[in-house]
Design an enzyme around this catalytic site. Sequence first.
Site, PDB file in Angstrom:
ATOM      1  CB  THR A   1       0.622  -0.534   5.057  1.00 20.26           C
ATOM      2  OG1 THR A   1       0.757  -1.566   4.346  1.00 20.26           O
ATOM      3  CG2 THR A   1       1.422  -0.066   6.000  1.00 20.26           C
ATOM      4  N   GLY A   2      -0.975  -3.206   5.358  1.00 19.14           N
ATOM      5  CA  GLY A   2      -0.739  -3.881   5.952  1.00 19.14           C
ATOM      6  C   GLY A   2      -1.930  -5.136   4.893  1.00 19.14           C
ATOM      7  CB  ILE A   3      -3.604  -8.548   6.508  1.00 20.53           C
ATOM      8  CG1 ILE A   3      -2.548  -9.347   5.936  1.00 20.53           C
ATOM      9  CG2 ILE A   3      -4.987  -8.826   5.718  1.00 20.53           C
ATOM     10  CD1 ILE A   3      -2.246 -10.429   6.500  1.00 20.53           C
ATOM     11  N   GLY A   4      -5.530  -6.073   5.024  1.00 18.48           N
ATOM     12  CA  GLY A   4      -6.539  -4.986   5.681  1.00 18.48           C
ATOM     13  C   GLY A   4      -7.781  -5.266   5.564  1.00 18.48           C
TER      14      GLY A   4
ATOM     15  CB  SER B   1      -8.619  -1.922  -0.063  1.00 19.92           C
ATOM     16  OG  SER B   1      -7.015  -1.785   0.514  1.00 19.92           O
TER      17      SER B   1
ATOM     18  CB  THR C   1      -0.654  -0.204   1.508  1.00 15.27           C
ATOM     19  OG1 THR C   1      -1.713  -1.776   1.472  1.00 15.27           O
ATOM     20  CG2 THR C   1      -1.739   0.929   1.721  1.00 15.27           C
TER      21      THR C   1
HETATM   22  N1  GLY Z   1      -4.411  -2.467   3.169  1.00 18.87           N
HETATM   23  C1  GLY Z   1      -4.198  -2.797   1.377  1.00 18.87           C
HETATM   24  C2  GLY Z   1      -5.275  -4.237   1.182  1.00 18.87           C
HETATM   25  O1  GLY Z   1      -5.358  -5.225   2.114  1.00 18.87           O
HETATM   26  O2  GLY Z   1      -6.403  -4.001   0.344  1.00 18.87           O
END
Ligand code: GLY
Length: 317
Positions: free
Chosen positions: A229-232, A210, A180
Amino acid sequence: MKLHMQPKLIIHGGAGSSLHGKGGVEIVRRSLYKIVEEVYSLLLSGARASEAVVRGCQMLEDDPRFNSGTGSVLQSDGQIRMSASLMDGTTQSFSGVINVSRVQNPIELAQFLQNSPDRVLSDYGSAELAREMQIPSYNALTELRLQEWMQERQDNFKRTMAGVVAEPELVETSNARRGTIGVVVLDTHGRLAVGTSTGGKGFERIGRVSDSAMPAGNYATVNAAVSCTGIGEDIIDECLAPKIVIRVTDGMSLKDAMQRSFREGQNHKRDFGAIALDANGAIAWGKTSEVLLAAYHDGEKINDTLEWTSEELVGYC
Ligand code: GLY
Protein backbone atom coordinates in the site's frame (compact mmCIF):
# COMPACT_ATOMS: atom_id res chain seq x y z
CA MET A 1 0.57 -30.75 1.62
CA LYS A 2 0.85 -29.85 5.32
CA LEU A 3 -2.20 -30.56 7.47
CA HIS A 4 -3.76 -28.68 10.35
CA MET A 5 -1.37 -25.76 10.58
CA GLN A 6 -2.28 -22.84 12.79
CA PRO A 7 -3.82 -20.37 10.32
CA LYS A 8 -2.43 -16.82 10.20
CA LEU A 9 -3.92 -13.62 8.85
CA ILE A 10 -2.89 -10.00 8.33
CA ILE A 11 -4.95 -7.27 6.66
CA HIS A 12 -4.42 -3.59 5.87
CA GLY A 13 -6.54 -0.55 5.11
CA GLY A 14 -3.77 1.65 3.72
CA ALA A 15 -0.69 3.63 4.75
CA GLY A 16 -0.07 7.34 5.01
CA SER A 17 0.14 10.17 7.50
CA SER A 18 -1.36 9.96 11.00
CA LEU A 19 -5.06 9.49 11.70
CA HIS A 20 -7.03 12.22 13.40
CA GLY A 21 -6.41 11.53 17.10
CA LYS A 22 -7.52 8.62 19.18
CA GLY A 23 -11.16 8.75 17.93
CA GLY A 24 -10.08 8.03 14.35
CA VAL A 25 -7.77 5.25 15.50
CA GLU A 26 -10.49 3.51 17.49
CA ILE A 27 -12.98 3.63 14.63
CA VAL A 28 -10.46 2.16 12.17
CA ARG A 29 -9.42 -0.45 14.78
CA ARG A 30 -13.02 -1.61 15.22
CA SER A 31 -13.48 -1.91 11.44
CA LEU A 32 -10.29 -3.91 10.99
CA TYR A 33 -10.83 -6.21 14.00
CA LYS A 34 -14.36 -7.14 12.88
CA ILE A 35 -12.94 -8.25 9.52
CA VAL A 36 -10.01 -10.12 11.12
CA GLU A 37 -12.45 -11.98 13.41
CA GLU A 38 -14.72 -13.06 10.56
CA VAL A 39 -11.95 -14.11 8.19
CA TYR A 40 -10.07 -15.95 10.93
CA SER A 41 -13.23 -17.95 11.81
CA LEU A 42 -13.52 -18.84 8.15
CA LEU A 43 -9.94 -20.10 8.20
CA LEU A 44 -10.54 -22.15 11.36
CA SER A 45 -13.52 -23.76 9.63
CA GLY A 46 -11.11 -24.99 6.91
CA ALA A 47 -11.55 -22.36 4.18
CA ARG A 48 -8.95 -22.30 1.43
CA ALA A 49 -6.48 -19.38 1.64
CA SER A 50 -7.70 -17.75 -1.60
CA GLU A 51 -11.34 -18.03 -0.49
CA ALA A 52 -10.53 -16.33 2.85
CA VAL A 53 -8.59 -13.60 1.04
CA VAL A 54 -11.55 -12.85 -1.22
CA ARG A 55 -13.92 -12.65 1.76
CA GLY A 56 -11.56 -10.29 3.61
CA CYS A 57 -11.16 -8.09 0.54
CA GLN A 58 -14.95 -7.98 0.00
CA MET A 59 -15.46 -6.79 3.58
CA LEU A 60 -12.75 -4.13 3.28
CA GLU A 61 -14.12 -3.04 -0.11
CA ASP A 62 -17.59 -2.71 1.44
CA ASP A 63 -16.33 -0.48 4.28
CA PRO A 64 -16.71 3.12 3.01
CA ARG A 65 -13.85 4.24 5.26
CA PHE A 66 -11.21 2.57 3.09
CA ASN A 67 -10.16 3.47 -0.44
CA SER A 68 -11.44 0.46 -2.39
CA GLY A 69 -14.90 -0.60 -3.55
CA THR A 70 -17.45 1.61 -1.74
CA GLY A 71 -15.64 4.78 -0.68
CA SER A 72 -13.09 4.69 -3.50
CA VAL A 73 -11.46 8.01 -4.31
CA LEU A 74 -12.34 9.92 -7.47
CA GLN A 75 -9.92 10.39 -10.34
CA SER A 76 -9.14 13.76 -11.97
CA ASP A 77 -12.30 13.63 -14.11
CA GLY A 78 -14.54 12.88 -11.10
CA GLN A 79 -14.97 9.18 -11.99
CA ILE A 80 -14.23 6.11 -9.86
CA ARG A 81 -12.00 3.47 -11.43
CA MET A 82 -10.93 0.56 -9.25
CA SER A 83 -8.19 -2.05 -9.51
CA ALA A 84 -7.80 -5.37 -7.69
CA SER A 85 -5.73 -8.54 -7.86
CA LEU A 86 -5.54 -11.97 -6.31
CA MET A 87 -2.54 -14.28 -6.16
CA ASP A 88 -2.70 -17.88 -5.02
CA GLY A 89 0.72 -18.90 -3.70
CA THR A 90 0.09 -22.63 -4.19
CA THR A 91 -0.61 -22.35 -7.91
CA GLN A 92 1.55 -19.19 -8.17
CA SER A 93 -1.08 -17.61 -10.37
CA PHE A 94 -1.89 -13.90 -10.49
CA SER A 95 -5.18 -12.44 -11.76
CA GLY A 96 -6.60 -8.94 -11.70
CA VAL A 97 -8.66 -6.11 -13.10
CA ILE A 98 -7.43 -2.60 -13.90
CA ASN A 99 -9.61 0.54 -13.74
CA VAL A 100 -13.00 -1.18 -13.51
CA SER A 101 -16.12 0.92 -12.82
CA ARG A 102 -19.63 0.29 -11.49
CA VAL A 103 -19.03 -2.96 -9.60
CA GLN A 104 -19.30 -3.41 -5.83
CA ASN A 105 -16.40 -5.84 -5.38
CA PRO A 106 -13.57 -5.73 -7.95
CA ILE A 107 -11.88 -8.64 -6.11
CA GLU A 108 -14.69 -10.93 -7.33
CA LEU A 109 -13.63 -10.28 -10.93
CA ALA A 110 -10.02 -11.07 -10.00
CA GLN A 111 -11.23 -14.30 -8.36
CA PHE A 112 -13.16 -15.32 -11.49
CA LEU A 113 -10.08 -14.68 -13.63
CA GLN A 114 -7.99 -17.16 -11.61
CA ASN A 115 -9.49 -19.90 -13.79
CA SER A 116 -9.36 -18.00 -17.07
CA PRO A 117 -6.71 -18.22 -19.81
CA ASP A 118 -6.68 -14.39 -19.81
CA ARG A 119 -5.95 -13.41 -16.23
CA VAL A 120 -5.50 -9.61 -16.21
CA LEU A 121 -8.14 -7.38 -17.81
CA SER A 122 -8.15 -3.61 -18.28
CA ASP A 123 -11.15 -1.26 -18.16
CA TYR A 124 -13.13 -2.31 -21.23
CA GLY A 125 -12.50 -6.02 -20.74
CA SER A 126 -13.38 -5.77 -17.05
CA ALA A 127 -16.70 -4.13 -17.89
CA GLU A 128 -17.44 -6.90 -20.42
CA LEU A 129 -16.57 -9.52 -17.80
CA ALA A 130 -18.84 -7.89 -15.20
CA ARG A 131 -21.66 -8.06 -17.73
CA GLU A 132 -20.91 -11.72 -18.50
CA MET A 133 -20.90 -12.52 -14.78
CA GLN A 134 -24.24 -10.65 -14.50
CA ILE A 135 -22.87 -8.47 -11.72
CA PRO A 136 -25.40 -5.70 -11.05
CA SER A 137 -24.30 -2.14 -11.75
CA TYR A 138 -23.17 -0.46 -8.51
CA ASN A 139 -22.33 3.13 -7.58
CA ALA A 140 -19.30 3.11 -5.22
CA LEU A 141 -19.45 6.89 -4.65
CA THR A 142 -19.76 8.21 -1.09
CA GLU A 143 -20.63 11.76 -0.04
CA LEU A 144 -17.27 12.23 1.71
CA ARG A 145 -15.25 11.26 -1.34
CA LEU A 146 -17.39 13.56 -3.50
CA GLN A 147 -16.79 16.47 -1.09
CA GLU A 148 -13.06 15.68 -1.05
CA TRP A 149 -12.95 15.82 -4.86
CA MET A 150 -15.04 19.02 -5.06
CA GLN A 151 -12.72 20.76 -2.62
CA GLU A 152 -9.72 19.63 -4.63
CA ARG A 153 -11.34 20.93 -7.81
CA GLN A 154 -11.76 24.33 -6.12
CA ASP A 155 -8.07 24.18 -5.16
CA ASN A 156 -7.20 23.27 -8.78
CA PHE A 157 -6.03 19.74 -7.81
CA LYS A 158 -2.94 20.87 -5.89
CA ARG A 159 -2.86 17.62 -3.88
CA THR A 160 -1.29 14.65 -5.59
CA MET A 161 -3.29 12.02 -3.70
CA ALA A 162 -6.60 11.59 -1.87
CA GLY A 163 -6.97 10.46 1.76
CA VAL A 164 -6.13 6.94 2.96
CA VAL A 165 -9.27 6.96 5.11
CA ALA A 166 -12.49 8.84 4.35
CA GLU A 167 -12.99 11.11 7.37
CA PRO A 168 -15.09 14.28 7.58
CA GLU A 169 -12.07 16.22 8.92
CA LEU A 170 -10.07 15.43 5.80
CA VAL A 171 -12.35 17.51 3.66
CA GLU A 172 -11.43 20.52 5.79
CA THR A 173 -7.74 19.88 6.39
CA SER A 174 -6.44 18.74 3.00
CA ASN A 175 -4.18 16.25 4.78
CA ALA A 176 -2.63 14.06 2.07
CA ARG A 177 -2.82 10.29 2.67
CA ARG A 178 -2.81 7.11 0.65
CA GLY A 179 -5.22 4.19 0.55
CA THR A 180 -5.55 0.60 -0.56
CA ILE A 181 -6.75 -2.55 1.15
CA GLY A 182 -5.01 -5.91 1.34
CA VAL A 183 -5.37 -9.37 2.89
CA VAL A 184 -2.66 -12.02 3.36
CA VAL A 185 -3.56 -15.51 4.58
CA LEU A 186 -1.94 -18.82 5.58
CA ASP A 187 -4.63 -21.51 5.80
CA THR A 188 -4.78 -24.74 7.84
CA HIS A 189 -3.13 -26.64 4.98
CA GLY A 190 -0.19 -24.22 4.85
CA ARG A 191 -1.41 -22.56 1.65
CA LEU A 192 -0.67 -18.85 1.15
CA ALA A 193 -2.75 -16.32 -0.79
CA VAL A 194 -2.91 -12.54 -1.09
CA GLY A 195 -5.37 -9.97 -2.43
CA THR A 196 -5.12 -6.19 -2.88
CA SER A 197 -7.77 -3.70 -4.02
CA THR A 198 -7.83 0.09 -4.48
CA GLY A 199 -9.60 3.11 -5.90
CA GLY A 200 -6.13 4.39 -6.89
CA LYS A 201 -4.29 7.50 -5.71
CA GLY A 202 -7.17 9.88 -6.24
CA PHE A 203 -7.10 12.86 -8.67
CA GLU A 204 -4.90 10.88 -11.08
CA ARG A 205 -4.89 11.09 -14.89
CA ILE A 206 -7.37 8.90 -16.70
CA GLY A 207 -5.70 5.61 -17.59
CA ARG A 208 -3.13 5.64 -14.78
CA VAL A 209 -2.49 2.03 -13.71
CA SER A 210 -2.21 1.17 -10.00
CA ASP A 211 0.38 -1.19 -8.49
CA SER A 212 -2.53 -2.99 -6.77
CA ALA A 213 -3.34 -4.85 -9.99
CA MET A 214 0.32 -5.66 -10.71
CA PRO A 215 2.62 -8.25 -9.13
CA ALA A 216 4.66 -5.27 -7.83
CA GLY A 217 1.89 -4.62 -5.28
CA ASN A 218 0.51 -8.11 -4.73
CA TYR A 219 2.60 -11.27 -4.97
CA ALA A 220 2.79 -14.81 -3.52
CA THR A 221 4.58 -18.13 -3.94
CA VAL A 222 4.44 -21.26 -1.77
CA ASN A 223 7.06 -19.55 0.43
CA ALA A 224 5.67 -16.08 1.15
CA ALA A 225 2.92 -13.61 0.28
CA VAL A 226 2.95 -9.78 0.34
CA SER A 227 0.37 -7.00 -0.17
CA CYS A 228 1.58 -3.40 -0.59
CA THR A 229 0.00 0.00 0.00
CA GLY A 230 1.14 3.58 -0.49
CA ILE A 231 2.24 5.45 -3.59
CA GLY A 232 1.89 3.02 -6.48
CA GLU A 233 4.73 4.51 -8.50
CA ASP A 234 7.11 4.00 -5.52
CA ILE A 235 5.95 0.40 -5.10
CA ILE A 236 6.43 -0.29 -8.83
CA ASP A 237 9.90 1.32 -8.85
CA GLU A 238 11.01 -0.95 -5.96
CA CYS A 239 9.07 -3.95 -7.34
CA LEU A 240 8.31 -4.36 -3.67
CA ALA A 241 6.10 -7.43 -3.23
CA PRO A 242 8.05 -9.81 -5.54
CA LYS A 243 11.36 -8.53 -4.15
CA ILE A 244 10.39 -9.56 -0.62
CA VAL A 245 8.81 -12.86 -1.71
CA ILE A 246 11.78 -13.87 -3.87
CA ARG A 247 14.25 -13.02 -1.11
CA VAL A 248 12.32 -15.41 1.16
CA THR A 249 12.09 -18.03 -1.61
CA ASP A 250 15.89 -17.80 -1.97
CA GLY A 251 16.39 -18.55 1.72
CA MET A 252 16.29 -15.24 3.58
CA SER A 253 14.04 -15.06 6.66
CA LEU A 254 10.88 -12.99 6.22
CA LYS A 255 12.11 -10.53 8.83
CA ASP A 256 15.46 -10.03 7.03
CA ALA A 257 13.78 -9.80 3.61
CA MET A 258 11.41 -7.12 4.89
CA GLN A 259 14.18 -5.20 6.69
CA ARG A 260 16.45 -5.18 3.66
CA SER A 261 13.65 -4.21 1.27
CA PHE A 262 12.35 -1.41 3.52
CA ARG A 263 15.87 -0.06 4.11
CA GLU A 264 16.31 0.11 0.33
CA GLY A 265 12.91 1.83 0.05
CA GLN A 266 13.86 4.38 2.69
CA ASN A 267 17.21 5.07 0.99
CA HIS A 268 15.30 5.74 -2.22
CA LYS A 269 12.84 8.03 -0.34
CA ARG A 270 9.83 5.84 -1.15
CA ASP A 271 6.46 6.25 0.55
CA PHE A 272 4.77 2.90 1.11
CA GLY A 273 3.90 0.03 3.45
CA ALA A 274 3.45 -3.74 3.16
CA ILE A 275 2.09 -6.72 5.07
CA ALA A 276 3.49 -10.23 4.71
CA LEU A 277 3.31 -13.87 5.80
CA ASP A 278 5.65 -16.78 5.19
CA ALA A 279 4.86 -20.49 4.93
CA ASN A 280 6.05 -21.11 8.51
CA GLY A 281 3.49 -18.65 9.86
CA ALA A 282 5.81 -15.68 10.47
CA ILE A 283 3.89 -12.39 10.21
CA ALA A 284 5.59 -9.10 9.24
CA TRP A 285 4.69 -5.53 8.39
CA GLY A 286 6.72 -2.54 7.30
CA LYS A 287 6.38 1.11 6.38
CA THR A 288 8.37 4.09 5.23
CA SER A 289 5.20 6.19 5.59
CA GLU A 290 4.00 7.66 8.92
CA VAL A 291 1.31 5.06 9.67
CA LEU A 292 0.26 1.63 8.45
CA LEU A 293 -3.35 0.65 9.11
CA ALA A 294 -2.88 -3.10 9.60
CA ALA A 295 -4.34 -5.72 11.95
CA TYR A 296 -3.44 -9.39 12.32
CA HIS A 297 -4.34 -12.67 14.03
CA ASP A 298 -1.28 -14.56 15.22
CA GLY A 299 -3.20 -17.73 16.16
CA GLU A 300 -3.79 -16.58 19.72
CA LYS A 301 -4.95 -12.99 19.58
CA ILE A 302 -5.66 -9.99 17.38
CA ASN A 303 -3.27 -7.05 17.37
CA ASP A 304 -2.63 -4.04 15.12
CA THR A 305 -0.08 -1.50 13.91
CA LEU A 306 -2.30 1.59 14.19
CA GLU A 307 -0.23 3.25 16.91
CA TRP A 308 3.09 1.73 15.89
CA THR A 309 5.50 4.66 15.78
CA SER A 310 8.73 2.69 16.16
CA GLU A 311 11.88 3.99 14.48
CA GLU A 312 12.25 0.43 13.14
CA LEU A 313 10.98 0.15 9.57
CA VAL A 314 9.69 -3.39 10.11
CA GLY A 315 7.69 -5.21 12.79
CA TYR A 316 7.09 -8.96 13.05
CA CYS A 317 5.77 -11.77 15.22
N1 GLY B 1 -1.14 1.86 -4.06
C1 GLY B 1 -2.32 2.33 -4.66
C2 GLY B 1 -2.07 3.17 -5.82
O1 GLY B 1 -1.10 3.92 -5.88
O2 GLY B 1 -2.84 3.12 -6.73
